[in-house]
Write an enzyme that holds these catalytic residues in place. Structure first.
Site, PDB file in Angstrom:
ATOM      1  N   CYS A  70      63.276  22.523  70.225  1.00  0.00           N
ATOM      2  CA  CYS A  70      62.443  21.392  70.654  1.00  0.00           C
ATOM      3  C   CYS A  70      62.484  21.375  72.182  1.00  0.00           C
ATOM      4  O   CYS A  70      62.775  22.396  72.810  1.00  0.00           O
ATOM      5  CB  CYS A  70      62.890  20.079  70.013  1.00  0.00           C
TER       6      CYS A  70
HETATM    7  C1  RB5 Z   1      59.414  15.785  72.869  1.00  0.00           C
HETATM    8  O1  RB5 Z   1      58.999  15.011  71.803  1.00  0.00           O
HETATM    9  C2  RB5 Z   1      60.929  15.823  72.918  1.00  0.00           C
HETATM   10  O2  RB5 Z   1      61.438  14.525  72.864  1.00  0.00           O
HETATM   11  C3  RB5 Z   1      61.501  16.632  71.769  1.00  0.00           C
HETATM   12  O3  RB5 Z   1      60.970  17.914  71.787  1.00  0.00           O
HETATM   13  C4  RB5 Z   1      63.005  16.826  71.808  1.00  0.00           C
HETATM   14  O4  RB5 Z   1      63.418  17.270  73.063  1.00  0.00           O
HETATM   15  C5  RB5 Z   1      63.811  15.714  71.305  1.00  0.00           C
HETATM   16  O5  RB5 Z   1      65.037  15.772  71.256  1.00  0.00           O
END
Ligand code: RB5
Length: 152
Positions: A70
């Site tokens: 993420c």
């Molecule tokens: C983006 O939504 C970001 O908050 C996500 O990719 C992640 O880093 C969350 O922990």
């Protein structure tokens, strides 16, 4: 027999997920790569949905491990750890990646596209694929204690 690895992440991790997936598909130590999404940078499926789906594939025995990306590597780890039996870590350095398997028998590695350079991420994943937990090591009793807390 090679590893079955789930890959997944949200749109903030999509580009790295695709690059790392291609590396895993080309890796002869890997038998199968299962992509649980997202499908593009315009796919705004929330990271918890992807991460828990990946965790369930590992806990259910469909896959050996998962690689989740993420923005930070944090949200996917928190989410995957909600799945019973899953040990997910966020790691962006070689020592932590090594110890995640060797000390913690973690099945899930999480990284953040906004945190680590792509070439380092690729190197870390290459190392990660070759790591194996030793059930006879002194770490085993500690991992057993985690499982016992979960009720296993
Ligand atoms: C983006 O939504 C970001 O908050 C996500 O990719 C992640 O880093 C969350 O922990």
């Amino acid at each position: 027999m090679g590893l079955k690895i789930v890959v997944g992440g949200d749109n903030a991790g999509f580009n790295y997920k695709e690059a790392l997936k291609a590396d895993l598909e080309a890796d002869e130590r890997v038998d199968e790569v299962i992509d649980v999404g997202v499908t593009g940078t315009d796919d705004d499926t929330y990271y918890p949905n992807v991460a828990t789906a990946a965790g369930e594939k590992v806990s259910g025995g469909e896959a050996d491990r998962a690689l989740l990306i993420c923005g930070t590597g944090l949200g996917v780890a928190i989410s995957a750890n909600k799945v019973k039996g899953i040990r997910a870590v966020t790691a962006h350095d070689i020592y932590s990646v090594q110890r995640s398997v060797l000390s913690n028998n973690a099945q899930v590695l999480c990284m953040g596209e906004r945190v680590v350079g792509l070439e380092l991420a690729r190197t870390l994943v290459k190392e990660w694929v070759g790591l194996e937990f030793d059930p006879n090591s002194s770490s085993a009793a500690k991992v057993d204690a985690i499982c016992a807390y979960e009720g296993d």
